[in-house]
Design an enzyme around this catalytic site. Structure first.
Site, mmCIF file in Angstrom:
data_model
loop_
_atom_site.group_PDB
_atom_site.id
_atom_site.type_symbol
_atom_site.label_atom_id
_atom_site.label_comp_id
_atom_site.label_asym_id
_atom_site.label_seq_id
_atom_site.Cartn_x
_atom_site.Cartn_y
_atom_site.Cartn_z
ATOM 1 N N ALA A 1 1.152 -1.401 -0.330
ATOM 2 C CA ALA A 1 -0.414 0.393 0.008
ATOM 3 C C ALA A 1 0.543 1.577 -0.122
ATOM 4 O O ALA A 1 0.650 2.229 -0.454
ATOM 5 C CB ALA A 1 -1.020 -0.161 1.198
ATOM 6 N N HIS B 1 -2.355 -13.518 5.145
ATOM 7 C CA HIS B 1 -2.889 -12.731 4.863
ATOM 8 C C HIS B 1 -3.701 -12.239 5.437
ATOM 9 O O HIS B 1 -5.232 -11.470 5.417
ATOM 10 C CB HIS B 1 -4.131 -13.724 3.758
#
Length: 535
Positions: free
Chosen positions: A14, A472
């Site tokens: 990100a 995850h």
């Protein structure tokens, strides 16, 4: 104090995308702060170097997991990247985009900003895909995505087994159709080299004068004037000197699902009772910071081959030396492959509205006696399988104000009855897959969990003893339209001003598969949201 328009904390998937997008305007100054060092390392670049990088204490955060029933009270560690590129510099390079229904569900819980309409457009903008462009697949973006180039009789047998099971073979397993399928899985590799977020999004823009990349700098906390975030305090290595970086427009926390809640908690945003017990002044009592953590719990199933040539022999002895030499001379061969290069998406039951189980299939098998650090001496194949959207939730909380002390992590694996049912279904489907003719004629025996693992209790016990986290994790700084969510649909931290979060921690559920691609696409969309905000 150094002052910028935006200060981004964390240079993972990100953070790198945000830095790329926000610094595109030369009049906007951006600081990107990373606790780790540079990503340029031969074992990071080499795809199969991940086995060494994943256990390199200089380049990972090794989060210890609390003993619990779900891991059979055994030691366990969740690794995250501590390097430019974050976990994209140490991951398995699987490029799974998730399906339209996943993002439409996230949009239902948040706002239309996160619907597939926008996320599909983000994927098209950020990708340079080997398969070329279509409605949502891009061909001229900064992220290189390629298809596996090692096609062997065994890998073809793996795909044919899925077809024999009734799955369509997909040219692009990421096709946005919300449907089951099997095929070669795209990966973030280009010309034999890992395409981390740092490689794709930072390397091309390092010379932008309005972008400052700061490495080896651990963010301690966000500082406030009243309720407005003004700057961050950083501990710089190796001197441990404390420095501060201020933001005129926004501070964006992008540390990931493990780090971001810790930064918020140290900054006075989190469960008030916890913060007070640690002597941290409460800026905003936000009970969900660190809670609602969701992670895949996978099981590795393995079979010994009676015929057919697996990759086990390629990663030991003289063959390993040959393959490493081939890699550095030609950038191809076994060392240039991703962790798994065949993906399978299945429904646990015929009436399931969309795929709810994922297999990643490999032409090798692990030696469990070496903690999966070596492969078995005989030919084998393996599957890592897991339910795609688990409902069991865990938590992660700081236990000290010292940013070097890792938090307490409780996954609460398998506490949901729905999850247990899907985990059991995963094993049965894997056995059905292995029983298809194209594989059955090659397989000599199931070696793990083995033919003695029959009952539902046996299967759950196998998950507990030898299960694996999916790497995850999401949800620990959940985004939502409800007032209990940590961030609102525009990623603003509730209760304060000038502070946002963008990473996997904001996802209220796991998109169907690996989180690398979805994080990049959501960060691309996050930049759109930030850039339209004139405040």
């Amino acid at each position: 104090m150094n002052t910028f328009d935006y200060v981004i904390v964390g240079a993972g998937a990100a953070g790198c995308v945000l830095a790329y997008r926000l610094s595109a305007n030369p009049d906007t100054s951006v600081a990107l702060i990373e606790a780790g060092g540079n990503h340029r390392h031969p074992l990071i670049e080499m795809p199969k170097g991940l086995a060494k990088i994943m256990v390199d204490p200089a380049r990972i955060w090794a989060y210890p997991v609390e003993p619990e029933q779900g891991n059979a009270y055994q030691p366990e560690v969740w690794a995250r990247g501590r390097v430019l590129g974050g976990s994209t510099s140490i991951n398995g390079m699987m490029y799974v985009r998730g399906q339209p229904a996943d993002f439409d569900e996230i949009a239902r819980r948040t706002s239309d900003d996160w619907s597939w309409k926008h996320i599909g457009a983000a994927y098209r903008a950020l990708e340079a895909h080997e398969l070329g462009s279509d409605e949502t697949r891009g061909h001229s973006g900064p992220l290189r995505v390629t298809m596996p180039d090692r096609r062997t009789p065994l890998s073809e047998a793996m795909i044919q087994a899925g077809v024999q099971m009734g799955l369509p073979r997909k040219h692009d397993v990421n096709a946005p159709d919300n449907e089951i399928g099997i095929g070669y899985a795209p990966r973030t590799i280009y010309k034999g080299r890992r395409q981390s977020a740092a490689t794709a999004f930072l390397d091309p823009i390092r010379n932008r004068p309005n972008l400052t990349i700061i490495t080896d700098a651990l963010v301690d906390r966000v500082n406030f004037e009243r309720r407005r975030a003004t700057d961050v305090t950083v501990i710089a290595a190796p001197t441990q000197e404390r420095q501060r970086y201020a933001a005129r427009r926004a501070i964006i926390i992008a540390g990931g699902a493990m780090s971001s809640p810790s930064i918020l908690q140290r900054s006075g945003i989190g469960p008030g009772e916890l913060l007070q017990s640690l002597g941290i002044p409460v800026v905003h009592d936000s009970p969900d910071v660190g809670r609602r953590l969701i992670e895949h719990r996978g099981i590795i199933m393995q079979w010994k081959l009676g015929s057919g040539d697996s990759d086990n022999a390629q990663f030991s002895g003289w063959r390993l030396a040959r393959n490493v030499a081939q890699y550095y001379l030609l950038r191809n061969g076994p060392m240039s492959s991703a962790s798994y290069e065949v993906g399978v998406w299945l429904r646990s039951q015929a009436h399931a509205p969309r795929p709810d189980i994922q297999f990643l299939v490999a032409p090798f098998s692990f030696d469990f006696a070496t903690q999966r650090m070596k492969l078995e001496a005989f030919p084998g194949v393996s599957i890592v399988g897991y339910p795609l959207r688990p409902s069991s939730t865990g938590e992660i909380h700081i236990k000290s104000t010292d940013p070097n002390l890792l938090p307490t992590l409780r996954p609460n694996y398998c506490t949901s009855g729905d999850d247990r049912g899907l985990m059991i279904a995963t094993v049965h489907l894997a056995r059905r897959y292995a029983a298809q003719d194209s594989l059955r004629k090659l397989i000599a025996a199931e070696t793990f969990p083995g033919p003695g693992c029959i009952s539902d209790d046996d299967i759950i016990a196998a998950y507990e003893r030898n299960g694996t986290c999916g790497y995850h994790a999401v949800g620990s700084c959940r985004m939502g339209s409800d007032p209990q969510s940590v961030v609102d649909p525009e990623l603003r931290v509730r209760g304060v001003e000038g502070l946002r979060v963008m990473d996997t921690s904001v996802m209220p559920q796991i998109p169907a598969g690996n989180t690398n691609g979805p994080t990049m696409a959501m960060a691309w969309r996050a930049a759109d949201i930030l850039l339209r905000d004139k405040g």
